[in-house]
Scaffold this active site. Structure first.
Site: not given
Ligand code: NAD
Length: 413
Positions: A106
């Site tokens: 990571k």
């Molecule tokens: P992203 O940046 O695209 O989206 C994050 C979202 O969370 C945004 O809509 C943001 O506004 C919202 N957010 C942030 N703080 C917040 C709060 N306090 N309250 C409510 N909403 C809030 O990120 P993502 O890629 O969608 O990733 C989201 C989660 O999933 C992370 O924990 C990431 O590690 C995990 N994840 C992502 C992937 C991937 O393929 N993108 C894969 C596995 C896990």
């Protein structure tokens, strides 16, 4: 007031329980916990207004006995070495659970991407590659998008790396299809959420049509999950993002919410829906609660308010260990993030394989392969939990930890 445990503390506690239940000693737990390599680099950036800011870039490479290090790159002001350590170890368990030949890593930069111009973001990303290029590579360590990064950021990494090493699409995954990305990668984690929920309902002998879901976070994972659950006939009764949330007990028209989001940059203000705050969304009475934003959002102080029957962890480590215990005692099923969030890395693996072989697979092939991999992992987790009368978290961690330990010791210390 007690502080909320870090992502690393949360993850360490789950790994420790898995090791204890498998009968592993303290040394084995530590060998599995501690990363192979941790790097911090300094990233000075000249802002558009002429000022100078210095950011920190991190990469933690946890485990590569099963394959090259693999994991996301996060741009967020709270990024720090401790959490990156926990997230890297979590990646090793995800790749082991879905049984793909990759390890875990990571990284990230402690910047707020929303406050940077496109030029600043590109410069910062390219500088990160200039500092890190010896440590990443198609057979070494393959970054991917995570919170605050996207396909464009991956394209800049690919381009900067290729300037030094020649055309190298396999150095990153989650890049644009135009530069060698895979169809289906962007929506993969959201699709994973829907596949795991569907398999879980099947395992419980329940129908999903009309069941309700609330989703925290409307980024890559949350928005796609909302779309797939909606398409499966579920009622998505609430969604939110960092700027606000919306609620409709009859179910939100997610196709229209997506259109609103594209124009407004937030779900907040969607016409006809009530507004709801973060605490209200997490405490909604619903069948499935899907935290898809950040880590540690369900903790000791609010776990007692959760009224969902099932929590499906789409984000990395959204439920702390004390909260997990409270949810278990209250009969709330928790579908663990190493399963619910493994779709992204699974399609990243497909993208990497296509890049290495210079082949292109169709979207249908990708979706079928993703489906097969996840269903296999779900069934293993659900069956072990049933046989051992343990939580899905423990069964998933046991399967992944055992695989990790076997590969680690087979490779030799
Ligand atoms: P992203 O940046 O695209 O989206 C994050 C979202 O969370 C945004 O809509 C943001 O506004 C919202 N957010 C942030 N703080 C917040 C709060 N306090 N309250 C409510 N909403 C809030 O990120 P993502 O890629 O969608 O990733 C989201 C989660 O999933 C992370 O924990 C990431 O590690 C995990 N994840 C992502 C992937 C991937 O393929 N993108 C894969 C596995 C896990």
């Amino acid at each position: 007031m007690q502080r909320i445990p870090s992502i690393k503390e949360t993850h360490d506690a789950f790994l420790r329980s898995a090791c204890e239940s498998l009968g592993y000693d303290q040394q084995t737990y530590e060998v599995l916990l501690i990363a192979a390599r941790e790097v911090r680099v300094e990233l000075p950036l000249r802002r558009d207004d002429g000022s100078l800011v210095v950011y920190n870039g991190y990469r933690v490479q946890h485990h590569n006995a099963r394959g090259p290090y693999k994991g996301g790159l996060r741009y967020h002001p709270d990024v720090n070495m401790t959490d990156v350590r926990g997230l890297a170890c979590l990646m090793s368990l995800k790749t082991a659970l879905v049984d793909i030949p990759l390890g875990g890593a990571k990284g990230g930069i402690d910047c707020d991407p929303g406050s940077l111009s496109e030029r600043e973001l590109e410069t910062l990303t390219r500088k990160f590659v200039q500092r890190m290029h010896r440590l990443i590579g198609p057979n070494l360590d393959i970054p991917a998008p995570d919170v605050g990064t996207n396909a464009q950021v991956m394209a800049w990494i690919q381009d900067e790396y290729s300037k030094i090493y020649g055309y190298s699409p396999a150095v990153v995954t989650g890049k644009p299809v135009e530069t060698g990305g895979s169809p289906g990668r962007e929506e993969a984690t959201g699709r994973d959420v829907s596949i795991v929920i569907k398999e879980y309902a099947h395992h419980c002998g329940e129908k999903l049509k009309g069941k309700t879901a609330a989703i925290q976070g409307f980024g890559n994972v949350g928005a796609h999950a909302a779309q797939f659950l909606f398409e499966m006939g579920m009622r998505v009764v609430a969604v939110n993002d960092v700027r606000g949330g919306i609620h409709d007990s009859e179910g939100l028209p997610i196709d229209k919410v997506l259109e609103h989001f594209k124009k407004a940059g937030t779900v907040a203000g969607f016409p006809g829906a009530d507004s709801i705050d973060n605490g209200g969304l997490l405490a909604l009475r619903c069948d499935y609660l899907v935290p898809a934003a950040l880590g540690g959002v369900i903790h000791r102080r609010n776990a007692g308010h959760v009224q969902a029957k099932v929590v499906a962890e789409a984000a990395d480590a959204p439920v702390t260990e004390p909260a997990n215990q409270i949810l278990c005692q209250r009969g709330v099923s928790v579908l663990p993030g190493i399963l619910v969030g493994a779709g992204g890395v699974t399609v990243s693996y497909f993208e990497w394989v296509q890049n290495l072989q210079h082949f292109r697979w169709t979207l249908e092939e990708i979706e079928q392969r993703l489906h097969d991999k996840l269903v296999e992992a779900c069934r293993a987790v659900f069956e072990l939990a049933k046989d051992d009368k343990c939580s899905y978290r423990l069964s998933a961690y046991q399967i992944a930890t055992r695989r990790l330990k076997e590969s680690f010791f087979a490779a030799g210390i």
